[in-house]
Structure formats: C-alpha cells, structure tokens
Design a protein around this motif. Structure first.
Motif, PDB file in Angstrom:
ATOM      1  N   VAL A 122      44.256 -10.664 -63.826  1.00  0.00           N
ATOM      2  CA  VAL A 122      45.059 -10.527 -64.632  1.00  0.00           C
ATOM      3  C   VAL A 122      45.905 -10.813 -63.931  1.00  0.00           C
ATOM      4  O   VAL A 122      46.780 -10.775 -63.072  1.00  0.00           O
ATOM      5  CB  VAL A 122      45.520  -8.506 -65.168  1.00  0.00           C
ATOM      6  CG1 VAL A 122      46.390  -8.276 -65.493  1.00  0.00           C
ATOM      7  CG2 VAL A 122      44.255  -8.224 -65.216  1.00  0.00           C
ATOM      8  N   LEU A 123      47.204 -11.557 -64.713  1.00  0.00           N
ATOM      9  CA  LEU A 123      48.484 -12.330 -63.984  1.00  0.00           C
ATOM     10  C   LEU A 123      49.684 -11.969 -64.103  1.00  0.00           C
ATOM     11  O   LEU A 123      49.836 -12.139 -65.550  1.00  0.00           O
ATOM     12  CB  LEU A 123      48.178 -14.163 -63.953  1.00  0.00           C
ATOM     13  CG  LEU A 123      48.865 -14.770 -63.199  1.00  0.00           C
ATOM     14  CD1 LEU A 123      48.483 -15.155 -61.899  1.00  0.00           C
ATOM     15  CD2 LEU A 123      48.396 -15.809 -63.653  1.00  0.00           C
ATOM     16  N   ALA A 124      50.373 -11.444 -63.365  1.00  0.00           N
ATOM     17  CA  ALA A 124      51.828 -11.055 -64.302  1.00  0.00           C
ATOM     18  C   ALA A 124      53.252 -12.381 -64.244  1.00  0.00           C
ATOM     19  O   ALA A 124      53.227 -12.497 -62.199  1.00  0.00           O
ATOM     20  CB  ALA A 124      52.530  -9.698 -63.841  1.00  0.00           C
ATOM     21  N   LEU A 125      53.599 -12.871 -64.819  1.00  0.00           N
ATOM     22  CA  LEU A 125      54.335 -14.401 -64.533  1.00  0.00           C
ATOM     23  C   LEU A 125      55.801 -14.066 -65.149  1.00  0.00           C
ATOM     24  O   LEU A 125      56.199 -13.225 -66.431  1.00  0.00           O
ATOM     25  CB  LEU A 125      53.821 -15.363 -65.222  1.00  0.00           C
ATOM     26  CG  LEU A 125      52.873 -15.862 -65.539  1.00  0.00           C
ATOM     27  CD1 LEU A 125      52.808 -17.249 -65.737  1.00  0.00           C
ATOM     28  CD2 LEU A 125      52.731 -16.310 -63.030  1.00  0.00           C
ATOM     29  N   HIS A 148      49.197 -10.128 -59.362  1.00  0.00           N
ATOM     30  CA  HIS A 148      48.026 -10.858 -60.170  1.00  0.00           C
ATOM     31  C   HIS A 148      47.107  -9.453 -59.168  1.00  0.00           C
ATOM     32  O   HIS A 148      47.199  -9.133 -57.743  1.00  0.00           O
ATOM     33  CB  HIS A 148      47.588 -12.356 -58.923  1.00  0.00           C
ATOM     34  CG  HIS A 148      47.260 -12.187 -57.995  1.00  0.00           C
ATOM     35  ND1 HIS A 148      48.485 -12.662 -56.816  1.00  0.00           N
ATOM     36  CD2 HIS A 148      45.425 -11.913 -57.261  1.00  0.00           C
ATOM     37  CE1 HIS A 148      46.886 -12.573 -55.320  1.00  0.00           C
ATOM     38  NE2 HIS A 148      45.877 -12.235 -55.709  1.00  0.00           N
ATOM     39  N   PHE A 149      46.119  -9.575 -60.049  1.00  0.00           N
ATOM     40  CA  PHE A 149      44.920  -8.665 -59.534  1.00  0.00           C
ATOM     41  C   PHE A 149      43.885  -9.447 -59.491  1.00  0.00           C
ATOM     42  O   PHE A 149      43.450  -9.395 -60.981  1.00  0.00           O
ATOM     43  CB  PHE A 149      44.876  -7.440 -59.789  1.00  0.00           C
ATOM     44  CG  PHE A 149      44.062  -6.206 -60.229  1.00  0.00           C
ATOM     45  CD1 PHE A 149      44.330  -6.151 -58.677  1.00  0.00           C
ATOM     46  CD2 PHE A 149      42.499  -6.227 -60.533  1.00  0.00           C
ATOM     47  CE1 PHE A 149      42.979  -4.778 -58.028  1.00  0.00           C
ATOM     48  CE2 PHE A 149      41.305  -5.430 -60.377  1.00  0.00           C
ATOM     49  CZ  PHE A 149      41.804  -4.490 -59.085  1.00  0.00           C
ATOM     50  N   GLN A 150      42.976  -9.877 -59.127  1.00  0.00           N
ATOM     51  CA  GLN A 150      41.160 -10.077 -59.407  1.00  0.00           C
ATOM     52  C   GLN A 150      40.582  -9.946 -59.887  1.00  0.00           C
ATOM     53  O   GLN A 150      39.911  -8.593 -58.808  1.00  0.00           O
ATOM     54  CB  GLN A 150      41.172 -11.054 -58.299  1.00  0.00           C
ATOM     55  CG  GLN A 150      40.017 -12.299 -58.948  1.00  0.00           C
ATOM     56  CD  GLN A 150      39.901 -13.039 -57.633  1.00  0.00           C
ATOM     57  OE1 GLN A 150      39.015 -12.641 -56.262  1.00  0.00           O
ATOM     58  NE2 GLN A 150      39.579 -14.252 -57.937  1.00  0.00           N
ATOM     59  N   THR A 151      39.468  -9.908 -60.858  1.00  0.00           N
ATOM     60  CA  THR A 151      38.392  -8.777 -61.437  1.00  0.00           C
ATOM     61  C   THR A 151      37.509  -9.088 -60.290  1.00  0.00           C
ATOM     62  O   THR A 151      36.709  -8.077 -61.051  1.00  0.00           O
ATOM     63  CB  THR A 151      38.603  -8.636 -62.631  1.00  0.00           C
ATOM     64  OG1 THR A 151      38.458  -9.788 -63.095  1.00  0.00           O
ATOM     65  CG2 THR A 151      40.134  -7.819 -63.270  1.00  0.00           C
ATOM     66  N   VAL A 152      36.728 -10.864 -60.463  1.00  0.00           N
ATOM     67  CA  VAL A 152      35.575 -11.171 -59.804  1.00  0.00           C
ATOM     68  C   VAL A 152      36.102 -12.097 -58.724  1.00  0.00           C
ATOM     69  O   VAL A 152      37.253 -12.689 -58.784  1.00  0.00           O
ATOM     70  CB  VAL A 152      35.261 -11.461 -61.053  1.00  0.00           C
ATOM     71  CG1 VAL A 152      33.629 -11.850 -60.362  1.00  0.00           C
ATOM     72  CG2 VAL A 152      34.954 -10.036 -61.960  1.00  0.00           C
TER      73      VAL A 152
END
Length: 707
Positions: free
Chosen positions: A284-287, A297-301
């Motif tokens: 999930v990326l916030a720009l 960013h938050f990585q889910t995998v």
C-alpha cells in the motif's frame, strides 16, 4: 455466524449518537462511488421495506458482445447522463433515467484489454472530460459530444508506452481500472505482462488539458531512490517488470494524497532473479498527488512468489480505536487478511506480526523471505488452509478418492508454502479471497462488507526447457520450447487452458498462421502482446500450436540475439490450475463464495453468508456459493446490493442482518460492481451484465432497476 438484530441495532444507535451522518456520497461520479473507494451511497429512497418491489427501469444493449468478451464496468453518472464502456470497448453515454443512447465513441481498434470504468473530470464550468483506456491508449473524450479532445496529447490520446524513461515499444501495457482525478491531473496505473521481461508498472500523472506527463513514480526503485536497497541485485531494476497499480487508486482530495495498491514483481512464481523484499511490490503506497513523491508505504507480502498482488484499491474511512476516531486506510487481500493502517503514517492501528514461514524451497537459486506480515486484530474472512477433512464430500466416492489422492501428493499446510515441482496448494486461490471488485464500507457505522472466493488452486513448477546444446532444432521442438516459456503459465502444459484462460486445442479452427502472428503481436483481452518474439520464433510457435504438420520437421533457424539472463528463467509454472473434482466442482467443501460483515472498530465478524448457487446443487437443498467477481454497494437505506456470482443473479441484502431481501436473474452474469444514483428525485441501481468469465456466455446489457 450472525449477531442478533438487537445487538446490531444497539451498535448502530450508539455509533449514530456520537458520529454525524455523512451528507456526501449522494452521487456516483467516480469509479467505486467516491474517491475514498468505499462503495457507499447515502441515498435512502430504496430501503429494506420497499426493495422487494424493484423492477427493471431500463435496459441498454451495447450490441457488440462476442465470445469471451466481458463488461466488468462500474459506470459513472453525472447529472442525468450515465457513462459506460461496451463489451467491444466503445465508450457511450445514455440517459440515466431511460437508457436512451446519446452518443457512442468507437476507438476502431481490436479490444486488447478489459476496461472496468472511466474517470470523469469537471473544471466547474463547461469543460467536462472522460478518460478511459483501450489497448495502450489513454483517451480524452468530450463528455458532451463523445468526440476526442484533439488538443490533448496526440490528437486525443496518450500512448502509455511513452513517458516511462526508456523505450517500452512492443511491451504489453494497458490500464484495466480507471485512473483518478486530482485537480488538473489524471493519475494512472497500468496492467503489464506478468511474465519475465514484462514492463514495470510505474505510476504516472498527466495534465488533463495538454496530456503532458507531470510526474512519474518508479514502483521498482532506481539507484538513489527509497526502496532500492530492498533488491539484492543492484541491476534488477533494469530488467524486472510488474509492481504495478493495476487495481486503481483511492484519493484523499483534501490533503492531496493518493493511495495505490501495488501488484507483484514479475516473474510471479520464481524470484531467484529478483532476490530481496522487492519494494514497492505488494505495498500500500501513499504518494503526494501533486508531485508523486512517496509519503509512506506498507508491504503486505515480502518477495511474493504466489501472485498475491493487492487486488483492489484501499478504502479511506474513519474508524474507532479505544473510543477515539482515527482516519484509516483499509486494505483487504487475496488471502483474506485486513490491514488497517493509520492514514497519515501508514503504521498498523493494531499489531501485525512478522510470522516465520516455510523457507525450504526446492528450487535452487530462490531465496524466500523468512517471515511474512500477518494482522492479528481481524480473523481472516476466508479459510486459509486445505486438509483432508476440508475436501468436497458432495461428489461420488470415486471422485472423492481422486481428490484425496491428489491432495496427498501436493505440498500444503501453510499459507506461504513455497512453490514446488510436486505442486503446491494455493488456498485461497490466485483469484482471492478478495478480488478486484473490492469491498464496501458504511461510514456511519464502520462496518466492512466483503465478498470472497474460496477456491483452491495448484501451483506446479517445472524446469524450463533449455535451448538445445546442438545447433539443429526442429520447428516443432522450438515451438514446444517457446510455448513452455511464454504460454504454458496461462494455457497449461497440455494447452487445455484453466481459470480465465481458454483452451488452445481448437485454435487452428479460428486462425491461420498470418492471423496467429497478428494475435501474438497485438494480444487480446487477458493475453498480452509478445512483440519480443521475432518472426522465426512466431513461425515455430505456430507450427506447434496450430499443428502445422507439414512444417514441423523442418529445421528451426533462429535469428541472432542475446538472451537476457533475467528473462531466461530456470523454472516455469505449468499454468493457473484450479483444484477441481472430476465433476468440475471445487475440491474443497462449500462455501465457495461468501459475503461477510466485519466491524472495523472491534474486529468482530457480525455475519457471514454464502453467496451464490449452483442450480443443480440448489435443487438438492445445498447452498454452495460460487466464485464471484465484482464488488458490493452498501446504502444508507439499509441495503447491500451485489451481483458478481456465476448464477447470473443480482441480490439485495439487509446490511444489518445479512438477510436476503430481493433477487433477480440477469441476462448474463453481472461480473461487475453496481452503481447507485438518483435522477430527478428517483433512485436507481444499475449493473453491467457482461458475463464471459468462468465459461459463462458473454452479454451486452446494462440493466437499471427502480421502484
């Protein structure tokens, strides 16, 4: 599982007492209903008391459905006009109250992608524009007339091969889900090939007036950019594709932040040439919407080798934690997880554990992540493991014995079991859990409504056929090798197809060699273009796939070219193969499709229903559920509308209890998300009925209902 009606009403009353009712969400001018992507309508004319009286208000037939075409479109409604996309990717406008056609724009090109909707721009005066993608062209269309706005980019369209930083000509690049509008920018993501050698999925923003690119974000970071250190091979960014925002965006317009769900890096099932956590894949990326600069960013995998790309844009919603409201980002996944993140920081609002996972890969060269992030506040909304006791007992004894024996031969028992030569069970499957339709949420209560698939698949890896040690190779041998490299992952080792990919066994009845070469060059719908194949390779591939027996034993003469070691992978998957019984049912026991209501404030499951039916099983009193594609819409009138199922039904549920209140049969499966809107005080709900998936007939109908 259900809560009692009393408990739910008490919850709603307490929440309403401390939360002002949202006065927005009364239009449907944006894909998914709003830029928060919550699939919510504040309209109340349709409610739990009168929904059973719904009737067809109008039907619009696009007239261009063909075999395997689809319409996964969530249309937008502006004033008294509804804008949608046809099965043949024509853009159209109709009267939203009557369905009467106003105009049609025909791009006069062969469909090479699925289009799920359009983006609408309005400058507040007389300039209204529609943006949608056909093939690699992002069109800018005058919303009043249906004609291209020729002052935009190249006489009305942008070629998405351009503006990437280097030459992407010949690569498969399109856009399935519409972009999002921020001020005078359209922010666009792409669908790219998931094979090795595919294009990267960079996010771009274009000026809505000129078509000039204003910014680009490298989802596969380049030297000096944040995230570059997560790739062990410092040159991988030059060769690796994917990491694309194919599922669209959500937008915090007030604060100017766009949120993107990023897909997997390619190749999907082997990461030996892209070692490391692979940011920003599976994030999930916030720009910053104005500049494209990364905020968080938050990585889910980590280092995904299971095709677990994020399937839908996150939702932006205010939830409660310890009695305090918090602005949150809600991301659902194919595996049935819910990640609840702080909208400003990207930090989890509840603990996410880095769980140790199996790392004993049998594929030399692979290096798996030792841990994976697992949320602990929410229970998964689907089953995540498949054991013998979970197998389908609705079939005959011999059929059950067959799936039991096959299960015993596969690697299984963990959500992150590595891909293997013997076959690894992927459950939930490559199509979710949650899928591209995405969930709905009620901003007044903080309740999430999510439909899901519970279909097991089997991922089997094989050693890629190496090029022959000797100079001579027959056309047939070369064709088989090229098929293994480029085609087998979708169409299977025996060319029988699987999942959403058709069989190729009878393709010689529809294509001669010239037509086949054109198909390989251009791609079609789910199939990417393979322009990287030269004419000698296309001829060899044709001799195998079209079974050109008179040419198969002649010598294959390859054109001279240097193989990219990042593309020449040692292992390939045998295809997207569902784990099915001999009768064609999922090998797991029902339910195969579900609809759940989950309280995002407490983490509790409020109710869960089976979604969809197989008619022959329903006749036996078995409510099985079906695979489902397309999302729900929840309303302030107490309703939840959803089509999505393989039984061609359109349904309305009581959002508080999960009780089915209304259903009707559609002319073709509604593999799409409905839209809820109002014209002159009258409320409508519309669904596109395009079929075309799961072996179902294609359709060409938009169907609107009202009282």
């Amino acid at each position: 599982m259900r809560s009692t009606l009393f408990q739910w009403l008490l919850l709603s009353t307490l929440w309403a007492a401390c939360t002002p009712q949202d006065k927005s969400h009364r239009t449907w001018q944006v894909y998914g209903g709003s830029k928060e992507n919550i699939h919510y309508s504040a309209l109340t004319a349709l409610d739990t008391n009168n929904v059973s009286q719904l009737k067809v208000a109008w039907a619009y037939h696009t007239g261009d459905a063909k075999e395997m075409t689809q319409m996964q479109v969530n249309p937008v409604v502006v004033g008294d006009r509804l804008y949608g996309v046809s099965a043949g990717l024509k853009l159209f406008a109709v009267d939203a109250a009557t369905g009467k056609e106003i105009w049609v724009f025909d791009p006069h090109t062969r469909p090479s992608n699925t289009c799920r909707g359009v983006a609408f721009y309005d400058n507040g005066s007389s300039d209204q524009r529609l943006f949608y993608t056909v093939g690699a062209r992002l069109y800018c269309i005058n919303a009043a007339t249906g004609r291209p706005i020729t002052t935009f980019a190249d006489s009305g369209f942008v070629d998405l091969h351009r503006d990437m930083g280097w030459n992407m000509d010949g690569m498969y690049i399109t856009s399935t889900t519409p972009g999002t509008i921020y001020k005078d920018l359209i922010i666009i993501g792409t669908r790219v090939s998931e094979e090795a050698g595919g294009a990267p999925g960079y996010i771009r923003a274009y000026d809505v007036h000129s078509g000039q690119r204003k910014w680009i974000f490298h989802t596969i970071p380049q030297p000096g950019e944040p995230g570059y250190e997560s790739w062990q091979d410092t040159a991988a960014w030059r060769h690796t594709g994917g990491a694309n925002a194919w599922a669209g965006f959500s937008l915090d317009e007030q604060n100017g932040v766009v949120y993107a769900p990023i897909g997997s890096a390619s190749y999907d099932f082997y990461g030996g040439k892209r070692k490391g956590n692979n940011l920003f894949a599976n994030c999930v990326l916030a720009l910053d919407a104005a500049t494209g600069k990364r905020i968080w960013h938050f990585q889910t995998v980590h280092h995904d080798v299971w095709d677990r790309d994020l399937p839908t844009a996150p939702m932006l919603l205010t939830v409660k934690k310890e009695g305090k409201p918090i602005d949150a980002v809600v991301q659902v996944t194919k595996t049935g997880f819910i990640f609840l993140l702080d909208k400003k920081t990207g930090l989890p609002l509840h603990p996410v554990t880095e769980m140790p996972v199996p790392g004993d890969t049998a594929l030399p060269g692979e290096l798996l992540s030792p841990t994976q992030p697992v949320p602990t506040f929410f229970a998964p909304f689907v089953r995540q493991s498949l054991a013998e006791q979970d197998l389908n007992r609705l079939v005959s004894d011999t059929s059950y014995a067959d799936i039991r024996a096959r299960l015993a031969s596969y690697k299984k028992g963990h959500l992150f079991m590595p891909p293997s030569r013997q076959g690894t069970v992927i459950f939930p499957g490559f199509d979710g859990g949650s899928e591209w339709g995405g969930p709905a949420a009620d901003p007044a209560t903080g309740i999430l409504y999510v439909n899901a698939n519970e279909m097991p698949w089997v991922l089997t890896m094989v050693d890629a056929d190496a090029r022959p040690a000797v100079a001579k190779e027959t056309q047939l041998q070369a064709g088989k090798r090229l098929y293994t490299t480029h085609c087998m992952v979708c169409h299977g080792p025996e060319r029988k197809g699987g999942g959403n990919f058709p069989s190729l066994l009878d393709i010689h009845q529809r294509y001669d060699e010239k037509g086949f070469a054109q198909l390989v060059d251009a791609g079609r719908r789910m199939m990417p273009a393979f322009k990287q194949l030269d004419s000698s390779e296309k001829h060899a591939l044709a001799t195998f796939i079209l079974d050109l027996k008179t040419q198969q034993q002649s010598t294959f003469v390859a054109m001279r070219k240097t193989l990219d070691p990042y593309v020449d992978l040692p292992y390939r998957a045998t295809g997207y193969n569902k784990f099915l019984t001999k009768e064609g049912y999922p090998a797991v026991s029902p339910p195969w499709g579900t609809l759940s209501a989950i309280d995002l404030n407490t983490g509790k499951l409020l109710w869960k229903d089976t979604l969809g039916d197989y008619p022959e099983l329903k006749a036996r009193g078995i409510h099985s559920g079906t695979e489902n594609y397309g999302g729900p819409v929840v309303t302030a009138g107490g309703l939840l509308f959803i089509a999505a199922t393989a039984d061609s039904k359109f349904r309305a549920f009581n959002k508080r209890t999960g009780q089915l209140l209304w259903e009707t049969t559609l002319p073709a499966c509604g593999f799409a998300t409905p839209a809820v809107y109002e014209v002159k005080g009258k409320q409508y709900v519309v669904i596109s009925c395009g079929g075309g998936k799961l072996g179902k007939p294609s359709g060409d109908t938009y169907l609107a209902f009202s009282l």
